[in-house]
Design a protein around this motif. Sequence first.
Motif, PDB file in Angstrom:
ATOM      1  N   SER A 170     -66.059  -1.553  32.658  1.00 11.62           N
ATOM      2  CA  SER A 170     -65.039  -2.601  32.670  1.00 11.62           C
ATOM      3  C   SER A 170     -63.690  -1.955  32.920  1.00 11.62           C
ATOM      4  N   PRO A 171     -62.707  -2.716  33.387  1.00  9.59           N
ATOM      5  CA  PRO A 171     -61.374  -2.126  33.561  1.00  9.59           C
ATOM      6  C   PRO A 171     -60.851  -1.483  32.284  1.00  9.59           C
ATOM      7  N   GLN A 172     -61.121  -2.095  31.132  1.00  7.74           N
ATOM      8  CA  GLN A 172     -60.656  -1.532  29.864  1.00  7.74           C
ATOM      9  C   GLN A 172     -61.324  -0.192  29.581  1.00  7.74           C
ATOM     10  N   THR A 173     -62.647  -0.121  29.818  1.00  3.77           N
ATOM     11  CA  THR A 173     -63.360   1.134  29.582  1.00  3.77           C
ATOM     12  C   THR A 173     -62.847   2.235  30.498  1.00  3.77           C
ATOM     13  N   VAL A 174     -62.585   1.895  31.750  1.00  7.97           N
ATOM     14  CA  VAL A 174     -62.067   2.892  32.691  1.00  7.97           C
ATOM     15  C   VAL A 174     -60.715   3.409  32.225  1.00  7.97           C
ATOM     16  N   GLU A 175     -59.822   2.510  31.797  1.00  9.23           N
ATOM     17  CA  GLU A 175     -58.467   2.912  31.426  1.00  9.23           C
ATOM     18  C   GLU A 175     -58.399   3.621  30.085  1.00  9.23           C
ATOM     19  N   THR A 176     -59.169   3.153  29.110  1.00  9.50           N
ATOM     20  CA  THR A 176     -59.037   3.687  27.750  1.00  9.50           C
ATOM     21  C   THR A 176     -60.034   4.789  27.420  1.00  9.50           C
ATOM     22  N   VAL A 177     -61.127   4.861  28.177  1.00  6.38           N
ATOM     23  CA  VAL A 177     -62.158   5.861  27.872  1.00  6.38           C
ATOM     24  C   VAL A 177     -62.309   6.877  29.003  1.00  6.38           C
ATOM     25  N   LEU A 178     -62.614   6.391  30.207  1.00 10.09           N
ATOM     26  CA  LEU A 178     -62.948   7.313  31.287  1.00 10.09           C
ATOM     27  C   LEU A 178     -61.756   8.134  31.762  1.00 10.09           C
ATOM     28  N   LYS A 179     -60.644   7.476  32.047  1.00  5.14           N
ATOM     29  CA  LYS A 179     -59.502   8.224  32.584  1.00  5.14           C
ATOM     30  C   LYS A 179     -58.979   9.282  31.617  1.00  5.14           C
ATOM     31  N   PRO A 180     -58.810   8.980  30.325  1.00  6.84           N
ATOM     32  CA  PRO A 180     -58.411  10.060  29.410  1.00  6.84           C
ATOM     33  C   PRO A 180     -59.448  11.161  29.304  1.00  6.84           C
ATOM     34  N   LEU A 181     -60.717  10.805  29.336  1.00  7.11           N
ATOM     35  CA  LEU A 181     -61.771  11.821  29.258  1.00  7.11           C
ATOM     36  C   LEU A 181     -61.773  12.696  30.502  1.00  7.11           C
ATOM     37  N   ILE A 182     -61.634  12.087  31.671  1.00  6.06           N
ATOM     38  CA  ILE A 182     -61.590  12.868  32.912  1.00  6.06           C
ATOM     39  C   ILE A 182     -60.406  13.823  32.900  1.00  6.06           C
ATOM     40  N   ALA A 183     -59.251  13.345  32.449  1.00  8.67           N
ATOM     41  CA  ALA A 183     -58.066  14.195  32.393  1.00  8.67           C
ATOM     42  C   ALA A 183     -58.295  15.388  31.461  1.00  8.67           C
ATOM     43  N   ARG A 184     -58.943  15.137  30.327  1.00 13.27           N
ATOM     44  CA  ARG A 184     -59.200  16.231  29.390  1.00 13.27           C
ATOM     45  C   ARG A 184     -60.203  17.232  29.947  1.00 13.27           C
ATOM     46  N   LEU A 185     -61.270  16.731  30.545  1.00 12.81           N
ATOM     47  CA  LEU A 185     -62.297  17.639  31.061  1.00 12.81           C
ATOM     48  C   LEU A 185     -61.828  18.402  32.292  1.00 12.81           C
ATOM     49  N   ALA A 186     -60.974  17.753  33.098  1.00 10.75           N
ATOM     50  CA  ALA A 186     -60.454  18.406  34.293  1.00 10.75           C
ATOM     51  C   ALA A 186     -59.314  19.358  33.976  1.00 10.75           C
ATOM     52  N   GLY A 187     -58.774  19.252  32.776  1.00  9.28           N
ATOM     53  CA  GLY A 187     -57.702  20.150  32.365  1.00  9.28           C
ATOM     54  C   GLY A 187     -56.332  19.698  32.791  1.00  9.28           C
ATOM     55  N   ASN A 188     -56.193  18.385  33.124  1.00  7.43           N
ATOM     56  CA  ASN A 188     -54.858  17.875  33.468  1.00  7.43           C
ATOM     57  C   ASN A 188     -54.782  16.399  33.147  1.00  7.43           C
TER      58      ASN A 188
END
Length: 219
Positions: free
Chosen positions: A201-219
């Motif tokens: 869902s848009p909420q899951t992408v914004e609140t879960v996936l994007k912060p997780l991707i940023a953390r795992l990618a190191g930025n």
Amino acid sequence: MTASPEPAAGSPSPPPPAPSPSAPSAGKPARGSRGRRLVWLLPLAVFLALAGLFLSRLDTGGDPSRVPSALIGRAAPVASLPPLEGLNRAGVAVPGLDLPALRGQVVLVNVWASWCAPCREEHPLLMALAKDPRIAVVGLNYKDAPENARRFLGQFGNPFAQVGVDPRGRAAIDWGVYGVPETFVLARDGTIAHKIVGPLSPQTVETVLKPLIARLAGN
């Protein structure tokens, strides 16, 4: 007070009184006590089940799509699958699932099928995520007919850099898939960092996936 008369000598003693029919036999619990015990245990069992559900919801932050997985922190159980025959992207054949080739990148593995209605709902979000240069979006095509899978991606777009086919669903079992769609996020070392059950869902992408991707990618 008058004393009870003594029995005459040589006369037989009176027989002992017969037990009452309602009295339980010695050593055997009354049936009623078992029923009362079950009446007390049933509410306790219901309470423990509800408490377990409440604690599991706390563990997932109250989001039912975030289901704890025994695979979190472990390497992907099935790293390679054959390609979807006849699928091309920009004139080049799309390879099958080959997770070792993506080691060093954050990978989003989406389990999908053409017959899955929720997969259509989340597909625009996958198309948007595929534009993020920090991640690789790959697909695991679950119990699908190849022609239907190709038609689905031809109609809605192909966000996948790799598509592995799982016609019998055996690989999905190894991944611990409950149903489609499901999405896994792999860290750069190839271990599973997160799992989402159900459509994105848009909420899951914004609140879960994007912060997780940023953390795992190191930025």
